[in-house]
Enzyme design. Structure first.
Site, PDB file in Angstrom:
ATOM      1  CG  ASP A 129     -17.083   7.768 -15.531  1.00  0.00           C
ATOM      2  OD1 ASP A 129     -18.302   7.953 -15.689  1.00  0.00           O
ATOM      3  OD2 ASP A 129     -16.334   7.444 -16.474  1.00  0.00           O
TER       4      ASP A 129
ATOM      5  CD  GLU B   9     -19.554   3.922 -20.501  1.00  0.00           C
ATOM      6  OE1 GLU B   9     -18.599   3.837 -19.734  1.00  0.00           O
ATOM      7  OE2 GLU B   9     -20.576   4.564 -20.217  1.00  0.00           O
TER       8      GLU B   9
HETATM    9  C1  BGC Z   1     -18.729   7.164 -18.834  1.00  0.00           C
HETATM   10  C2  BGC Z   1     -18.565   8.654 -18.960  1.00  0.00           C
HETATM   11  C3  BGC Z   1     -19.902   9.332 -18.954  1.00  0.00           C
HETATM   12  C4  BGC Z   1     -20.690   8.916 -17.741  1.00  0.00           C
HETATM   13  C5  BGC Z   1     -22.059   9.527 -17.671  1.00  0.00           C
HETATM   14  C6  BGC Z   1     -19.639   6.793 -17.708  1.00  0.00           C
HETATM   15  O1  BGC Z   1     -19.921   5.423 -17.689  1.00  0.00           O
HETATM   16  O2  BGC Z   1     -17.463   6.578 -18.638  1.00  0.00           O
HETATM   17  O3  BGC Z   1     -17.857   8.962 -20.131  1.00  0.00           O
HETATM   18  O4  BGC Z   1     -19.713  10.715 -18.977  1.00  0.00           O
HETATM   19  O5  BGC Z   1     -20.835   7.525 -17.742  1.00  0.00           O
HETATM   20  O6  BGC Z   1     -22.907   8.971 -18.591  1.00  0.00           O
HETATM   21  C1  BGC Z   2     -25.866   4.914 -18.563  1.00  0.00           C
HETATM   22  C2  BGC Z   2     -24.547   5.463 -19.025  1.00  0.00           C
HETATM   23  C3  BGC Z   2     -23.504   5.041 -18.065  1.00  0.00           C
HETATM   24  C4  BGC Z   2     -23.507   3.528 -17.928  1.00  0.00           C
HETATM   25  C5  BGC Z   2     -22.463   3.057 -16.970  1.00  0.00           C
HETATM   26  C6  BGC Z   2     -25.776   3.421 -18.464  1.00  0.00           C
HETATM   27  O1  BGC Z   2     -26.983   2.869 -18.060  1.00  0.00           O
HETATM   28  O2  BGC Z   2     -26.885   5.288 -19.419  1.00  0.00           O
HETATM   29  O3  BGC Z   2     -24.559   6.844 -19.139  1.00  0.00           O
HETATM   30  O4  BGC Z   2     -22.285   5.491 -18.480  1.00  0.00           O
HETATM   31  O5  BGC Z   2     -24.780   3.052 -17.579  1.00  0.00           O
HETATM   32  O6  BGC Z   2     -22.668   1.770 -16.505  1.00  0.00           O
END
Ligand code: BGC
Ligand code: BGC
Length: 625
Positions: free
Chosen positions: A299, A499
């Site tokens: 990830d 998230e």
């Molecule tokens: C998320 C994933 C995602 C990745 C790329 C991560 O923070 O947990 O689900 O695919 O970022 O954006």
């Molecule tokens: C990105 C996401 C990623 C996240 C994790 C964001 O800036 O756009 O894809 O999952 O950072 O920290």
């Protein structure tokens, strides 16, 4: 309409058994066979730099220039949530992605680039793409055939931008809805998630990966992402291995059988150990025991969380079985992709990472690229670009919305509404807000309110086009003007989040929204409440004061899927994919196994218009009645 396939206990198992009997593992069926000779022939020609390049996946924004792809032999790049070209239109995406590909094809061995993207409910970073309901809504359809069809459309839209890899499906079995990613989970039932996850893999990958319209799927996040203590994002899942295998492994077993080509390793820990370095689960279980022949991707900067020294993080994760590492940062920042490449080279020179392990990782990545036919055909069909967001694609999403709605209450036939009603009043800011309809992971990473994307229909717009020309529709966002209404549709729920920012301990509806419902109720006309949320909320008086209540989840851009049901063109068929809590003490599904802890509505609950008078027959207890 496609025939509805109901989830029957054991059907996943039966399908798996059938494949085993036929001697066809998913891999053989789905076209990975026959590529290993090509892979080996290529591998013997590769230098260590070329091999490590295949294992390196920077974010597009980490590249100093696109020429880095050639310079570092990069095998993959991604864009994170909200990433992509500045001018966010499909044609610019295609141009940008093809541009990156052309740099990969300038390398000595011309190994095609694999571009990855979070297309988790449609091709959600692309302005104008059709946005499907988030997984929790798709889970409520209990309809694998529909999900396969939806993901096929998603694949077509992804390909329309030159991309052939989706970081999807998320096959988390979310246990605690405090978790802000609950909506990325189909539900809290292992069996349901297994079956719907397989449908999604099939929809994305098609009959074979080589099929011109198939996209590589990525089952995520391995493993236990939905089982962390208190539902904390990226937290710790505490259970013995038997429980881990029973609750969270079957969706991966099923996805591997269905031929899933990539799996993303989770941020979370299991019993205190980060998954990114768990050799037992990554190598012994996934690759050896389950025979997974695809590759594992980390990830986003996840390996950075292993320890204090980046080089050791790399050593631990690669030795645990990680094949590709997602590295968001570029030169000048800590733990950037150039540093990764240098460190990994040193680790090999120091014999801390074996060449055998590197070869295994690269073999797995190349196997997928060969199976996808990318060497022969590195570019996608540009005809697909024009179809992004087309009426035909939107029609499938509309069907998903229609089938995802769960009718929780319907007193005195408040629903369906007549299209000839004289005066309908629509209340709530969310009623005319595509951003709230779509939730997180839409155009931007966390999602936003407002008119975030081209195309699509808010509920208010859909209502206006559904009713008869004689019907008067009043929109009162703040509910101040309820005069003269014959019925009131009120939209309430959660604001967009994704998230890291969506964890909550209190899932009660906001007091001002409850007040709005009470005010509507006081007018004496039927009050229909529509809830936009990424998880069941604690309803309190919203339930008692509404005549009808519909859980619409995060339905996406096709608001007409909601009016199809509200005005009775279609009966509600959605059923809960997780139990609905009575209060905030019931957010963890484990509580329902305890005596005297019935949910407000059980898994599988959902009214339809015929039985809507007969509430007690299907619901459990209604503590608020
Ligand atoms: C998320 C994933 C995602 C990745 C790329 C991560 O923070 O947990 O689900 O695919 O970022 O954006
Ligand atoms: C990105 C996401 C990623 C996240 C994790 C964001 O800036 O756009 O894809 O999952 O950072 O920290």
């Amino acid at each position: 309409m496609k025939t509805k396939q109901l989830i029957s206990p054991g059907s996943v198992v039966r399908r798996a058994t059938l494949l085993a009997v036929l001697g066809l593992s998913g891999l053989a069926v789905r076209g990975f066979a026959g590529v290993d000779e090509s892979v080996d022939a290529l591998l013997t020609q590769m230098t260590l730099d070329e091999k490590i390049g295949q294992m390196t996946q920077p974010d597009v924004h980490a590249l100093t220039t696109a020429a880095d792809i050639q310079k570092y032999f990069l095998g993959s790049i991604l864009n994170g949530g909200g990433g992509g070209p500045t001018n966010n239109v499909p044609a610019e995406w295609l141009k940008a992605v093809n541009g990156y590909q052309s740099w990969a094809l300038k390398t000595r061995l011309k190994i095609p680039l694999l571009y990855g993207v979070d297309a988790v409910h449609g091709h959600n970073n692309v302005n104008g793409a059709v946005i499907f309901p988030h997984h929790i809504g798709l889970g409520a359809t209990h309809n694998p055939a529909l999900i396969e069809q939806a993901e096929h459309i998603n694949a077509l839209e992804i390909e329309g931008t030159g991309i052939r890899w989706a970081f999807a499906p998320c096959i988390a079995v979310a246990q605690n809805e405090r978790w802000g990613r609950t909506y990325e989970s189909y539900g809290d039932s292992t069996e349901l998630v297994s079956e719907l996850g397989v449908a999604a893999v099939r929809g994305l990958q098609g009959e074979t990966l080589a099929d011109g319209t198939s996209v590589l799927a990525c089952a995520k996040h391995f493993i236990g992402d939905g089982g962390t203590v208190d539902g904390i994002d990226q937290g710790n899942t505490v259970c013995d291995e038997a429980t881990l295998r029973k609750l969270y492994l079957p969706p991966y077993q099923a996805a591997i059988k269905a031929g899933v080509g990539s799996i993303m390793v989770s941020y979370n820990s299991w019993n205190g150990q980060k998954m990114s370095a768990n050799k037992h689960l990554l190598t012994e279980v996934l690759k050896e025991e389950l025979g997974f022949k695809g590759f594992l991707v980390s990830d986003w900067a996840a390996i950075d969380q292993l320890g204090t020294e980046y080089k050791t993080d790399i050593e631990q994760s690669i030795n645990a079985g990680m094949d590709m590492v997602m590295i968001p940062y570029g030169p000048g920042q800590p733990n950037n992709f150039v540093e990764f490449i240098q460190d990994l080279k040193e680790l090999v020179a120091e014999k801390r990472v074996s060449v055998t392990r590197i070869d295994d990782a690269v073999r797995r990545i190349l196997r997928i690229k060969f199976a996808m036919g990318s060497f022969k055909n590195p570019y996608t069909d540009p005809a697909l670009t024009a179809a992004i967001g087309s009426p035909a694609h939107r029609a499938v999403a509309r069907d998903c919305v229609r089938q995802s709605l769960v009718l929780l209450k319907n007193e005195d036939h408040a629903l369906p509404l007549s299209k000839n009603i004289k005066h309908l009043t629509v209340v709530g800011q969310a009623a005319d807000d595509l951003g709230r309809q779509c939730g997180g992971w839409t155009i931007s990473w966390q999602g936003e309110t407002g008119a975030i994307t081209r195309g699509g229909t808010t509920l208010l717009t859909a209502i206006r086009s559904a009713v008869s020309p004689q019907t008067e529709v009043t929109y009162s966002a703040d509910g101040k003007n309820l005069t003269g209404a014959d019925a009131i549709i009120l939209v309430v729920g959660e604001m967009p989040y994704a998230e890291m920012k969506g964890d909550r301990t209190d899932l009660s509806l906001a007091p001002d929204e409850i007040a709005l419902i009470q005010k509507a109720k006081a007018t004496g006309v039927p009050v229909i409440t529509v809830l936009y949320s990424g998880r069941p909320q604690v309803l309190g008086q919203a339930l008692t004061e509404s005549d009808a209540l519909v859980a619409a989840w995060l339905p996406g851009t096709e608001g007409e899927g909601m009016t199809d049901v509200l005005f009775g063109d279609f009966k509600p068929t959605g059923k809960l994919s997780r139990p609905w809590p009575q209060d905030n003490s019931q957010l963890n599904s484990a509580v329902f196994a305890e005596p005297g802890q019935p949910p407000l509505f059980s898994l599988g609950f959902g009214l339809t218009y015929e039985n809507s008078k007969n509430l007690s027959a299907t619901r459990t207890t209604l503590s608020h009645d």
